[in-house]
Enzyme design. Structure first.
Site, mmCIF file in Angstrom:
data_model
loop_
_atom_site.group_PDB
_atom_site.id
_atom_site.type_symbol
_atom_site.label_atom_id
_atom_site.label_comp_id
_atom_site.label_asym_id
_atom_site.label_seq_id
_atom_site.Cartn_x
_atom_site.Cartn_y
_atom_site.Cartn_z
ATOM 1 N N HIS A 68 37.981 39.763 47.726
ATOM 2 C CA HIS A 68 37.273 40.385 46.950
ATOM 3 C C HIS A 68 35.922 38.995 47.322
ATOM 4 O O HIS A 68 36.565 38.158 48.313
ATOM 5 C CB HIS A 68 37.757 39.791 45.449
ATOM 6 C CG HIS A 68 38.578 41.075 44.452
ATOM 7 N ND1 HIS A 68 37.940 41.542 43.366
ATOM 8 C CD2 HIS A 68 39.685 41.290 45.174
ATOM 9 C CE1 HIS A 68 39.027 42.208 43.179
ATOM 10 N NE2 HIS A 68 40.039 42.538 44.891
ATOM 11 N N ASP B 61 45.381 38.293 48.030
ATOM 12 C CA ASP B 61 46.599 38.064 47.598
ATOM 13 C C ASP B 61 47.381 37.515 48.600
ATOM 14 O O ASP B 61 46.835 37.943 50.117
ATOM 15 C CB ASP B 61 47.384 38.533 46.338
ATOM 16 C CG ASP B 61 46.841 38.472 44.893
ATOM 17 O OD1 ASP B 61 45.668 38.648 45.239
ATOM 18 O OD2 ASP B 61 47.591 39.594 44.871
ATOM 19 N N SER C 6 46.903 41.361 56.135
ATOM 20 C CA SER C 6 46.218 41.098 57.847
ATOM 21 C C SER C 6 45.897 39.207 57.041
ATOM 22 O O SER C 6 46.766 39.053 56.215
ATOM 23 C CB SER C 6 45.588 41.767 57.878
ATOM 24 O OG SER C 6 44.591 40.885 59.640
#
Length: 375
Positions: free
Chosen positions: A220, A150, A344
């Site tokens: 992911h 995200d 980050s």
């Protein structure tokens, strides 16, 4: 000219009128002298304006000196201290006020969280690394490549001249970012970008996704691929905010990062997790040996761990669902790989046919599972 009091005024009013004459005369004189020595100093009348003036003077210092000063900050030490603070157990009565303030500040959507009850998070670290409900991040079926995190798309496109854009107009060296690639040929006549490619019909592409503090902090797998090498670069932990990225050249090459490299169906593939201030902890679920932001590592070096040479030893380090295979660790599309401690950046560098097209806009918000592009 003589001033005479009106006969219609009372004695008290006459007295007040005589007293007002010199006052009015003094006001006129002060108005005429405005800007001279009799004018009160503006910073005495407006302390806030004076403070802004001082700050504006300090802001006129050369930009290079301000950047150099920022780079000298002990960001690694600060991040380790923040990591310890994140692990401090909060009393039950304090959890909801603390987490609610964070939710309000960064716009966190707790309806997506697997655990919505704020009292269940024992410390800040657990709250930052909260998991999501399984159904809230469906995987795009029409795209061969999906978003690993995200965040916000900072930049994307083809890699040209072995340089990658950090933000618009600011580039960094691909070789410095990934380090030397063994077994890919070191002919001096070929550029670093060309040495990564396995086919002349392919090209090299990249995507940069910035995770803000309020975002979901796990990352992911963007596709089905095989991880062959983990390379850990100890380094600084400067902010990766786009504003800072515009000022600090080679920011992504200076910061601590973990690069996972391997192969997918079209050739070379890599996912790099870049650390930042207060994000010294980068965890990869299938690699328990990885330790980031520790004093034993020095800046300017890198440390490799091959999953090809040590394929059997990886069996003891993998989590459920990650399958070690001959020649690397196989990851499935959408599978959780690791996590940050706050927010980050994820950088994808991959080989693909030249007709690959991104379905993105610069600066757009993106979520795990959404499509990045297709052929």
């Amino acid at each position: 000219m003589c001033l005479r009091p009106s006969l219609s005024l009372s004695p008290a009013e006459v007295s007040r009128s005589w007293l007002q004459v010199p006052r009015l005369d003094l006001r006129h004189r002060l108005s005429a002298l405005r800007g001279g020595v009799c004018q009160p100093a503006p910073w005495r009348r407006r302390p806030l304006a004076f403070l802004c003036y001082v700050l504006s003077i300090s802001a006129l210092r050369p930009l290079s000196k301000r950047v150099a000063l920022y780079r000298s900050f002990p960001t690694r030490l600060i991040s380790r201290a923040w990591g310890h603070l994140n692990g401090v157990k909060l009393p039950n009565w304090l959890r909801k006020p603390v987490y609610s303030l964070y939710i309000w500040t960064f716009g966190v959507d707790m309806k997506e969280a697997a655990v919505e009850d704020l009292h269940q998070y024992r410390n800040l670290g657990e709250f930052f690394r909260r998991r999501l409900k399984p159904a809230v991040r469906p995987l795009c079926a029409s795209s061969c490549l999906i978003s690993p995190a995200d965040g916000r798309v900072l930049h994307f496109g083809q890699v040209k001249n072995s340089e990658v854009e950090q933000v618009k107009g600011v580039t960094y060296s691909l070789e410095k970012f990934l380090g030397p690639q063994e077994g890919r040929g070191q002919e001096s006549s070929r550029s670093f970008r060309e040495r990564l490619l396995t086919s002349p019909d392919n090209d090299l592409f990249h995507v940069v996704v910035y995770l803000a503090p309020g975002d979901y902090h796990c990352f992911h797998s963007p596709t089905d691929w095989k991880v062959e090498l983990r390379r850990h670069f100890p380094g600084s932990l400067m902010s990766v905010n786009p504003g800072v990225a515009r000022l600090v050249k080679d920011l992504f090459c200076l910061n601590e990062r973990v690069a996972l490299t391997g192969q997918w169906q079209h050739g070379f593939f890599s996912l790099t997790a870049v650390g930042a201030t207060n994000v010294g902890s980068i965890r990869v679920y299938f690699d328990q040996e990885l330790k980031t932001n520790t004093p034993r590592y020095s800046k300017g070096s890198f440390h490799d761990h091959s999953y090809v040479a040590n394929g059997n030893s990886v069996l003891t380090a993998v989590c459920e669902g990650v399958v070690p295979v001959d020649g690397g660790v196989a990851l499935q599309r959408g599978e959780a790989i690791g996590e940050f401690n706050l927010g980050s950046t994820i950088v994808l560098l991959f080989e693909a046919p030249k007709d690959f097209k991104f379905n993105l806009q610069p600066g757009q918000r993106i979520r795990v599972g959404e499509g990045l592009g297709s052929f």
